[in-house]
Motif scaffolding. Structure first.
Motif, PDB file in Angstrom:
ATOM      1  N   LEU A  67     -23.210  47.164 116.245  1.00 48.09           N
ATOM      2  CA  LEU A  67     -21.769  47.027 116.429  1.00 48.09           C
ATOM      3  C   LEU A  67     -21.308  45.618 116.079  1.00 48.09           C
ATOM      4  N   ALA A  68     -22.050  44.598 116.497  1.00 41.72           N
ATOM      5  CA  ALA A  68     -21.673  43.215 116.196  1.00 41.72           C
ATOM      6  C   ALA A  68     -21.695  42.954 114.695  1.00 41.72           C
TER       7      ALA A  68
ATOM      8  N   ALA B 238     -18.814  44.838 112.929  1.00 40.67           N
ATOM      9  CA  ALA B 238     -17.529  44.173 113.142  1.00 40.67           C
ATOM     10  C   ALA B 238     -17.373  42.979 112.201  1.00 40.67           C
TER      11      ALA B 238
ATOM     12  N   GLY C 155     -14.529  44.290 109.635  1.00 44.68           N
ATOM     13  CA  GLY C 155     -13.225  43.965 110.194  1.00 44.68           C
ATOM     14  C   GLY C 155     -12.740  45.091 111.091  1.00 44.68           C
ATOM     15  N   PRO C 156     -11.484  45.019 111.571  1.00 45.56           N
ATOM     16  CA  PRO C 156     -10.990  45.997 112.553  1.00 45.56           C
ATOM     17  C   PRO C 156     -10.905  47.398 111.972  1.00 45.56           C
ATOM     18  N   ASP C 157     -11.062  48.390 112.863  1.00 48.00           N
ATOM     19  CA  ASP C 157     -10.876  49.787 112.473  1.00 48.00           C
ATOM     20  C   ASP C 157      -9.418  50.058 112.148  1.00 48.00           C
TER      21      ASP C 157
ATOM     22  N   LEU D  84     -16.173  51.359 113.814  1.00 49.02           N
ATOM     23  CA  LEU D  84     -16.574  50.569 114.973  1.00 49.02           C
ATOM     24  C   LEU D  84     -16.480  51.392 116.246  1.00 49.02           C
TER      25      LEU D  84
END
Length: 388
Positions: A178-179, A182, A186-188, A371
């Motif tokens: 997950l890290a 991200a 970038g953001p979902d 994410l």
């Protein structure tokens, strides 16, 4: 670095600078399709390697991870031209599966999976076209992510099937995955509805009885309700995938193969010969099928995550012959093609071992929910780690 799994390319070490960020100190390897400044890019073929110039700059995906603080630990082996699911390479040798040495490691991101499973790196950057992250993650007992198509920049990476190709990731656990995701993605741009995934009952039906029995407790624990993901019959979806893949490989790699006439391994030679028979009319029909199937799949998901088998069985024995390898890969692609056709994200996590060999499960989600999908899988599979 000591490499007992033949996971890494034996390139001379060249310093690669890292930045400062959320991935500080995490070692990673890069599939030898991506450019890394100071290194050649061999693409799993000795002739292609001999032709390769030393890269002057990093592929953007590699640069993002370095800027986030990750430490480059080497370039990982790939199946020849990234076009196989076995982890066997006629030029550079077979990649050994660290968790089941008598079984194949999967491909074509097999070197990445073996490096992570064997402790040579905390994570890896690979690619997934027809299952090249998802299959080796299942076979080697690690976490893997095929992101939504288009979310990972592929400049500076060898194209194979551009309308399916995506960058992909491996990690030892869901929290690390997950890290890294991200930092790379970038953001979902989409959310998941609900916390309890549905179960892909029609994909489960394709599993051998022994595998179904070994996984039934996990299915019951993680899922709530059922759904079918073959929105059209399995053969139609597989043929659509196979037709488009064959046509695009001829377009991307055919000119080089016809001009250079490199010696190819028996599996790649057979697949390329078969691909030459795909006509423009067959391609046009498959593209229409894909557009229709994609819309139906996204509607069927309705914003939910779906629990699904990754491939149909535990990894094949490493000493299997070419015909067995091709039959196994063909059966695996009938499950792997579902997320690939629609460009959907799919996260793989370890599930059980059967006869000493690992097999993974996965969550498939709607486009852009990468994410959220990894976070959900981590909460379901590793709740103690996910809370820390």
């Amino acid at each position: 670095m000591r490499d007992p799994y033949n996971a890494l390319m034996p390139y001379p070490s060249v310093p690669v600078a890292s930045g400062d960020g959320p991935l500080n100190g995490l070692r990673f390897v890069v599939k030898d399709l991506f450019d890394v400044a100071g290194y050649r890019t061999g693409c799993g073929n000795a002739v292609r390697l001999a032709e390769s110039r030393v890269a002057e700059q990093h592929a953007p995906a590699v640069a993002r991870l370095l800027q986030a603080g990750a430490v480059f630990a080497g370039k990982a082996q790939t199946d020849e031209l990234a076009w196989s699911l076995t982890g066997k390479n006629p030029y550079f040798g077979d990649i050994i599966n660290p968790t089941a040495p008598d079984r194949i490691s999967g491909g074509s991101s097999s070197g990445c999976a073996a490096a992570v499973a064997g402790g040579l790196a905390e994570f890896a950057l690979g690619t997934d076209t027809g299952g090249s992250v998802r299959a080796p993650a299942s076979f080697c007992g690690v976490w893997g992510l095929r992101p939504t198509w288009g979310r990972v920049p592929l400049a500076g990476c060898m194209p194979l099937v551009p309308s399916f190709d995506t960058g992909g990731l491996f990690a030892r656990d869901g929290v690390t995955l997950l890290a890294v995701a991200a930092a790379l993605l970038g953001p979902d741009n989409a959310n998941l509805e609900g916390e309890e995934p549905l179960l892909a009952e029609d994909l489960v039906a394709r599993l051998p009885d022994e595998v179904k029995r070994a996984l039934e407790t996990t299915f019951a624990r993680l899922s709530g309700g059922g759904v079918d993901l073959y929105v059209e019959d399995a053969e139609t979806m597989h043929t659509c995938f196979d037709t488009l893949q064959s046509r695009e490989v001829v377009e991307t790699q055919g000119p080089w193969i016809e001009e250079v006439r490199p010696p190819l391994g028996p599996m790649i030679r057979a697949r390329y010969t078969t691909s030459l028979a795909v006509t423009p009319a067959m391609e046009a029909e498959a593209r229409n099928d894909r557009e229709r199937i994609t819309g139906q799949l996204v509607d069927r998901l309705a914003g939910r995550a779906v629990l699904a088998p990754v491939v149909h069985d535990v990894p094949l024995r490493a000493d299997a012959g070419v015909e067995q390898q091709m039959a196994f890969s063909d059966a695996a692609r009938r499950l792997l093609c579902v997320a690939g056709i629609a460009g959907l994200p799919q996260v793989v996590f370890p599930a059980v071992r059967i006869g000493g060999a690992p097999i993974g499960l996965s969550l498939i989600g709607p486009p852009g929910s990468d994410l959220a999908l990894v976070a959900l899988a981590a909460r379901l599979v590793e709740p103690e780690m996910a809370e820390t």
